[in-house]
Design a protein around this motif. Structure first.
Motif, mmCIF file in Angstrom:
data_model
loop_
_atom_site.group_PDB
_atom_site.id
_atom_site.type_symbol
_atom_site.label_atom_id
_atom_site.label_comp_id
_atom_site.label_asym_id
_atom_site.label_seq_id
_atom_site.Cartn_x
_atom_site.Cartn_y
_atom_site.Cartn_z
ATOM 1 N N PRO A 2 3.584 6.573 -3.699
ATOM 2 C CA PRO A 2 3.396 5.225 -3.141
ATOM 3 C C PRO A 2 2.484 5.268 -1.919
ATOM 4 N N GLU A 3 1.762 4.170 -1.727
ATOM 5 C CA GLU A 3 0.912 4.098 -0.541
ATOM 6 C C GLU A 3 1.777 3.866 0.693
ATOM 7 N N THR A 4 1.322 4.428 1.796
ATOM 8 C CA THR A 4 2.094 4.364 3.029
ATOM 9 C C THR A 4 1.551 3.269 3.937
ATOM 10 N N ILE A 5 2.452 2.437 4.436
ATOM 11 C CA ILE A 5 2.048 1.381 5.355
ATOM 12 C C ILE A 5 2.818 1.521 6.661
ATOM 13 N N LEU A 6 2.102 1.434 7.757
ATOM 14 C CA LEU A 6 2.735 1.434 9.076
ATOM 15 C C LEU A 6 2.764 0.001 9.595
ATOM 16 N N VAL A 7 3.961 -0.460 9.924
ATOM 17 C CA VAL A 7 4.138 -1.804 10.467
ATOM 18 C C VAL A 7 4.379 -1.693 11.969
ATOM 19 N N VAL A 8 3.526 -2.354 12.757
ATOM 20 C CA VAL A 8 3.705 -2.339 14.203
ATOM 21 C C VAL A 8 3.962 -3.772 14.659
ATOM 22 N N GLU A 9 5.209 -4.033 15.003
ATOM 23 C CA GLU A 9 5.612 -5.404 15.357
ATOM 24 C C GLU A 9 6.822 -5.330 16.276
ATOM 25 N N ASP A 10 6.734 -6.015 17.405
ATOM 26 C CA ASP A 10 7.819 -5.900 18.380
ATOM 27 C C ASP A 10 8.904 -6.959 18.237
ATOM 28 N N GLU A 11 8.694 -7.940 17.418
ATOM 29 C CA GLU A 11 9.765 -8.909 17.176
ATOM 30 C C GLU A 11 10.659 -8.339 16.086
ATOM 31 N N PRO A 12 11.914 -7.989 16.448
ATOM 32 C CA PRO A 12 12.785 -7.288 15.491
ATOM 33 C C PRO A 12 12.948 -8.009 14.155
ATOM 34 N N ALA A 13 13.115 -9.322 14.193
ATOM 35 C CA ALA A 13 13.368 -10.056 12.949
ATOM 36 C C ALA A 13 12.136 -9.993 12.036
ATOM 37 N N LEU A 14 10.962 -10.172 12.638
ATOM 38 C CA LEU A 14 9.735 -10.137 11.831
ATOM 39 C C LEU A 14 9.477 -8.726 11.300
ATOM 40 N N GLN A 15 9.713 -7.736 12.160
ATOM 41 C CA GLN A 15 9.515 -6.346 11.719
ATOM 42 C C GLN A 15 10.396 -6.045 10.506
ATOM 43 N N GLU A 16 11.641 -6.475 10.609
ATOM 44 C CA GLU A 16 12.594 -6.232 9.526
ATOM 45 C C GLU A 16 12.146 -6.913 8.232
ATOM 46 N N THR A 17 11.697 -8.149 8.350
ATOM 47 C CA THR A 17 11.228 -8.901 7.179
ATOM 48 C C THR A 17 10.029 -8.214 6.544
ATOM 49 N N LEU A 18 9.113 -7.757 7.378
ATOM 50 C CA LEU A 18 7.913 -7.086 6.859
ATOM 51 C C LEU A 18 8.298 -5.812 6.112
ATOM 52 N N VAL A 19 9.125 -4.990 6.759
ATOM 53 C CA VAL A 19 9.529 -3.727 6.138
ATOM 54 C C VAL A 19 10.234 -3.983 4.815
ATOM 55 N N TYR A 20 11.147 -4.934 4.835
ATOM 56 C CA TYR A 20 11.918 -5.253 3.624
ATOM 57 C C TYR A 20 10.989 -5.649 2.477
ATOM 58 N N ASN A 21 10.059 -6.563 2.775
ATOM 59 C CA ASN A 21 9.184 -7.066 1.713
ATOM 60 C C ASN A 21 8.186 -6.025 1.215
ATOM 61 N N LEU A 22 7.708 -5.210 2.114
ATOM 62 C CA LEU A 22 6.741 -4.183 1.693
ATOM 63 C C LEU A 22 7.424 -3.106 0.861
ATOM 64 N N GLU A 23 8.651 -2.746 1.280
ATOM 65 C CA GLU A 23 9.384 -1.739 0.501
ATOM 66 C C GLU A 23 9.703 -2.273 -0.888
ATOM 67 N N LYS A 24 9.995 -3.551 -0.948
ATOM 68 C CA LYS A 24 10.288 -4.187 -2.239
ATOM 69 C C LYS A 24 9.077 -4.112 -3.175
ATOM 70 N N GLN A 25 7.880 -4.084 -2.589
ATOM 71 C CA GLN A 25 6.652 -3.971 -3.378
ATOM 72 C C GLN A 25 6.357 -2.526 -3.784
ATOM 73 N N GLY A 26 7.215 -1.621 -3.313
ATOM 74 C CA GLY A 26 7.041 -0.222 -3.709
ATOM 75 C C GLY A 26 6.271 0.621 -2.709
ATOM 76 N N TYR A 27 5.912 0.051 -1.571
ATOM 77 C CA TYR A 27 5.207 0.849 -0.570
ATOM 78 C C TYR A 27 6.197 1.695 0.212
ATOM 79 N N SER A 28 5.680 2.804 0.736
ATOM 80 C CA SER A 28 6.474 3.612 1.643
ATOM 81 C C SER A 28 6.156 3.111 3.055
ATOM 82 N N VAL A 29 7.184 2.651 3.791
ATOM 83 C CA VAL A 29 6.941 1.923 5.032
ATOM 84 C C VAL A 29 7.558 2.629 6.240
ATOM 85 N N GLU A 30 6.762 2.722 7.290
ATOM 86 C CA GLU A 30 7.266 3.169 8.599
ATOM 87 C C GLU A 30 7.046 2.025 9.563
#
Ligand code: CA
Length: 237
Positions: A2-30
């Motif tokens: 899987p492709e790796t995506i780094l999410v840099v976001e300081d708002e916890p709720a938005l960061q969580e939403t981003l990680v959740y949705n990207l992982e659901k798409q099959g990406y490997s997320v940090e």
């Protein structure tokens, strides 16, 4: 993989939403929540793409982006901007981001942008591979039925791979690079075996004899590696 995506976001709720949705798409997320750790993680991880918020603690997204570009990080960076950020600068050469999306955004649109960027990288990589493959063909030299493939360190005679010892290969390649030139045993010894090699020019004679047995039609009557009387050897091709 899987492709790796780094999410840099300081708002916890938005960061969580981003990680959740990207992982659901099959990406490997940090994910990280501040600029400095974003830099560290990007260096360590070399992600295929970075989703980078602009307003961040410790170092803003623009600095992170500029720094990574200076360090030759070439993968896509997609910026998350607030409406009042200077959007025009972000995607320009000055900052080096590839795309941006303005908050608030729909997850669907963000995913579409990410896919587009990753596809673009994939196309670039394939083009680069093609160029590399074309370059490698320059590493192939042919003398009649004899072919030297430098990339693979292989020698072919009549299309069949020959079993050469490493020193025999090096010697043949050295001859090929100096085709038509008279080469003394000392010169060959120095250049193929190196200054610190303990041995004498008979080493060269022995290896020439072995090579002749492998690449000449008649080893006793060589036409490829010829002996120059009182001198050394000459590779005729
Ligand atoms: Ca922020």
């Amino acid at each position: 993989m899987p492709e790796t995506i780094l999410v840099v976001e300081d708002e916890p709720a938005l960061q969580e939403t981003l990680v959740y949705n990207l992982e659901k798409q099959g990406y490997s997320v940090e994910s990280t929540a501040d600029g400095r750790s974003a830099l560290e993680t990007a260096r360590k991880l070399n992600p295929d793409l970075i989703v980078l918020d602009i307003m961040l603690p410790s170092m803003d997204g623009i600095e992170v982006c500029k720094t990574l570009r200076r360090e030759n990080f070439n993968n896509p960076i997609l910026m998350l901007t607030a409406r009042d950020d200077e959007i025009d600068r972000v995607v320009g050469i000055e900052i080096g981001a590839d795309d941006y999306i303005t908050k608030p955004f729909s997850m669907r649109e963000l995913l579409a942008r990410i896919k587009a960027q990753l596809r673009r990288t994939q196309v670039l990589r394939e083009e680069l591979d093609k160029i590399k493959a074309a370059d490698q063909t320059h590493d192939i030299v042919t003398f009649g039925n004899l072919t030297i493939n430098q990339t693979r360190r292989e020698v072919l005679l009549d299309q069949a791979i020959m079993a050469l010892k490493p020193q025999e290969y090096d010697l043949l390649l050295f001859f090929a690079e100096h085709r038509g030139q008279m080469l003394t045993r000392e010169f060959i010894l120095e250049r193929v075996w190196g200054w610190d090699y303990i041995g004498d020019s008979r080493t060269v004679d022995v290896h020439v004899r072995w090579l002749r047995q492998k690449i000449e039609k008649e080893a006793a009557n060589p036409t490829r590696i010829v002996t120059v009387r009182g001198g050394g050897y000459r590779f005729e091709g």
